[in-house]
Scaffold this active site. Structure first.
Site, PDB file in Angstrom:
ATOM      1  N   PHE A  78     -17.784 -59.051 -30.870  1.00 53.71           N
ATOM      2  CA  PHE A  78     -16.678 -59.898 -31.289  1.00 53.71           C
ATOM      3  C   PHE A  78     -16.264 -60.896 -30.221  1.00 53.71           C
ATOM      4  O   PHE A  78     -15.672 -61.907 -30.510  1.00 53.71           O
ATOM      5  CB  PHE A  78     -15.453 -59.041 -31.621  1.00 53.71           C
ATOM      6  CG  PHE A  78     -15.656 -58.120 -32.779  1.00 53.71           C
ATOM      7  CD1 PHE A  78     -15.840 -58.632 -34.053  1.00 53.71           C
ATOM      8  CD2 PHE A  78     -15.666 -56.758 -32.595  1.00 53.71           C
ATOM      9  CE1 PHE A  78     -16.009 -57.786 -35.140  1.00 53.71           C
ATOM     10  CE2 PHE A  78     -15.836 -55.905 -33.679  1.00 53.71           C
ATOM     11  CZ  PHE A  78     -16.008 -56.419 -34.935  1.00 53.71           C
ATOM     12  N   ASP A 133     -24.690 -46.946 -35.570  1.00 52.66           N
ATOM     13  CA  ASP A 133     -25.239 -47.663 -34.418  1.00 52.66           C
ATOM     14  C   ASP A 133     -25.178 -46.777 -33.178  1.00 52.66           C
ATOM     15  O   ASP A 133     -24.754 -47.210 -32.113  1.00 52.66           O
ATOM     16  CB  ASP A 133     -24.468 -48.967 -34.212  1.00 52.66           C
ATOM     17  CG  ASP A 133     -25.196 -49.934 -33.290  1.00 52.66           C
ATOM     18  OD1 ASP A 133     -26.351 -49.646 -32.917  1.00 52.66           O
ATOM     19  OD2 ASP A 133     -24.603 -50.967 -32.925  1.00 52.66           O
ATOM     20  N   GLY A 171     -18.997 -58.051 -26.045  1.00 52.63           N
ATOM     21  CA  GLY A 171     -19.277 -57.309 -27.266  1.00 52.63           C
ATOM     22  C   GLY A 171     -19.619 -58.239 -28.401  1.00 52.63           C
ATOM     23  O   GLY A 171     -19.724 -59.450 -28.214  1.00 52.63           O
ATOM     24  N   ILE A 192     -15.125 -57.366 -18.254  1.00 54.33           N
ATOM     25  CA  ILE A 192     -16.032 -56.287 -17.836  1.00 54.33           C
ATOM     26  C   ILE A 192     -17.238 -56.143 -18.755  1.00 54.33           C
ATOM     27  O   ILE A 192     -18.152 -55.391 -18.475  1.00 54.33           O
ATOM     28  CB  ILE A 192     -15.305 -54.916 -17.756  1.00 54.33           C
ATOM     29  CG1 ILE A 192     -14.479 -54.673 -19.026  1.00 54.33           C
ATOM     30  CG2 ILE A 192     -14.452 -54.817 -16.504  1.00 54.33           C
ATOM     31  CD1 ILE A 192     -13.913 -53.262 -19.134  1.00 54.33           C
ATOM     32  N   GLY A 193     -17.232 -56.849 -19.859  1.00 59.32           N
ATOM     33  CA  GLY A 193     -18.380 -56.739 -20.758  1.00 59.32           C
ATOM     34  C   GLY A 193     -18.304 -57.755 -21.873  1.00 59.32           C
ATOM     35  O   GLY A 193     -17.301 -58.456 -22.031  1.00 59.32           O
TER      36      GLY A 193
END
Ligand code: ADP
Length: 445
Positions: A205, A312, A203, A200-201
């Site tokens: 990592f 962040d 990142g 779904i995404g």
């Protein structure tokens, strides 16, 4: 007998040590490893009223579960990061027997050096990172620097001296975390209990997947356990075990193995930037915007109370739940000070001037970023400082340039933005104050 003298308060989270089969209809059955939340104590200290992750309530025997603790971190005061061989010798010039420090190797990426004083000089031992382990002599292998130092503190084991006295680093110190501490404190999840779904995404990592765990939908962040990023990943997870708030994405546990998985509550509407851009003005009304602003300030006020800087904060790191609740994510990442100096890694347009210039990250620099985030929210996901080249943002801002209010942005919201963009961090409001201002203006929309 109950396994503890302490009375567990409602809301306490426990992990099941064993499977429990109910003998009456009032009992709550559960499997080993399930997370059970205490609802109330009873007259009998051996039994609690509790609920499982599906919301089912029933009686549980206290000695079948254990309280979930936060994961212990090990401070590494002797870790000095990337300093040169000469720099280390300068620091150790006292030359006391057994005085030591650890530094990152300048020449060999991923390796470290252990610098120890003995016989009036400094010896430098190369620590090699190989097969996901650290070693000096290719005989003894360790999961992390903490374990390595502990070993040579007990015994010289071939080194010129036993490690006797650490030379502490000045300023921000690093820490380490063991995988075993996640198991001990009840945060490890058995991989067999997770059903993995699709990606779904993406990142920092690695990929983020959706999945199912204990009857609920979850998000799973994964990382191949063969890089030194694993330590950073574990640190993020360990900090998350200490934090719990309705406006922070909750951490459910860690799957230890290769790859490592961080299991998080599932936020079905994805990140705030995509949400704003895809829905636009017609769907996202003023009250929704204000709720988001207030949710985020509330999560940040919690971090502020704990004196934890996010570093962040930006709309891309806010996730939206099925019920339109905004939650701060990525808050556990204790970013490596060295990482911050890497060009391109710092989100320049979101970061406060003192953080960019002097690496001075704090809750107050988060307040600055929150102002930028408000601007993103009210401009429906535009990139901040449109038309200002990235390289010129900082100098412009230092000369007094500030973004205008996005079209249709309420006066009081723009006032908050301007206050968060005070050059002097001390003049910026706290998240607690921001939260109060938003609450008092909610009725006036
Ligand atoms: P990283 O911190 O490694 O950069 P992110 O946390 O930003 O990774 O995740 C990348 C993307 O994955 C997010 O923008 C979001 O779209 C998706 N994602 C991350 N966590 C969740 C979650 N808990 N629920 C739903 N989607 C998520």
């Amino acid at each position: 007998m109950a396994n503890t003298q302490e009375i567990w308060l409602p809301g306490t989270e426990c992990v099941a040590k064993y499977e429990f089969r109910n003998s009456t209809a009032d009992d709550l059955a559960f499997g080993k490893g399930e997370i059970i939340t205490i609802v109330a104590s009873t007259k009998d200290p051996n039994w609690y009223k509790a609920k499982n992750s599906n919301g089912r309530v029933g009686m549980i025997p206290a000695n079948f579960v254990k309280k979930r603790e936060s994961v212990k971190l090990h401070m590494m005061p002797w870790f000095h990061g990337k300093i040169s061989r000469e720099g280390a010798e300068e620091l150790l010039k006292e030359l006391t027997e057994g005085l030591f420090l650890v530094r990152e190797s300048v020449n060999f990426k991923g390796d470290y050096a252990l610098c120890v004083c003995a016989g009036g000089k400094v010896e430098h031992y190369r620590i090699i990172y190989t097969d996901n382990k650290l070693t000096i002599d290719e005989d003894e292998h360790f999961d992390n620097l903490y374990q390595l130092v502990e070993h040579y503190e007990r015994d010289a084991d071939g080194l010129c001296s036993r490690l006797i006295k650490p030379l502490p680093k000045e300023g921000k110190q690093d820490f380490s975390v063991d995988k075993e501490s996640f198991v001990k404190s009840g945060w490890s999840i058995d991989k067999r209990n997770i059903n993995m779904g699709s990606t779904i995404g993406h990142g920092n990592f690695g990929d983020v997947l959706e999945g199912h765990y204990q009857g609920r939908k979850v998000a799973i962040k994964q990382l191949k356990d063969n890089t030194s990023a694993a330590q950073t990943f574990l640190k993020e997870a360990s900090i998350m075990t200490t934090l719990r708030h309705k406006n922070l994405v909750s951490f459910l546990g860690l799957v230890i193995g290769d790859p490592l998985y961080i299991v998080l509550e599932y936020m079905s509407k994805g990140n705030l930037v995509d949400y704003l851009r895809s829905r636009g003005r017609s769907v996202i009304t003023k009250p929704i915007q204000l709720n988001f602003a207030s949710d985020i300030a509330s999560g940040m006020a919690y971090l502020e109370e704990k004196n934890l800087a996010h570093r962040d904060l930006a709309a891309r790191n806010i996730l939206i739940s099925e019920e339109d609740v905004a939650k701060v994510s990525d808050f556990g990442l204790a970013r490596d000070v060295n990482l911050n100096t890497e060009v391109g890694k710092i989100p320049i347009k979101w970061t406060a001037p003192e953080a960019l210039r002097k690496n001075n990250f704090s809750v107050k620099s988060d307040v600055w970023s929150y102002g930028i985030l408000l601007w993103e929210l009210y401009s429906y996901g535009r990139v901040p400082y449109p038309r200002v080249p990235l390289a010129e943002v900082l100098t412009h801002v230092e000369k007094g340039y500030r973004m205008e209010a996005p079209e249709g942005c309420p006066e009081f919201i723009y006032r908050i933005m301007r206050e968060t963009w005070e050059l002097n961090p001390q003049k910026r409001p706290s998240f607690k104050t921001i939260l109060k201002i938003i609450a008092s203006c909610k009725g006036s929309l």
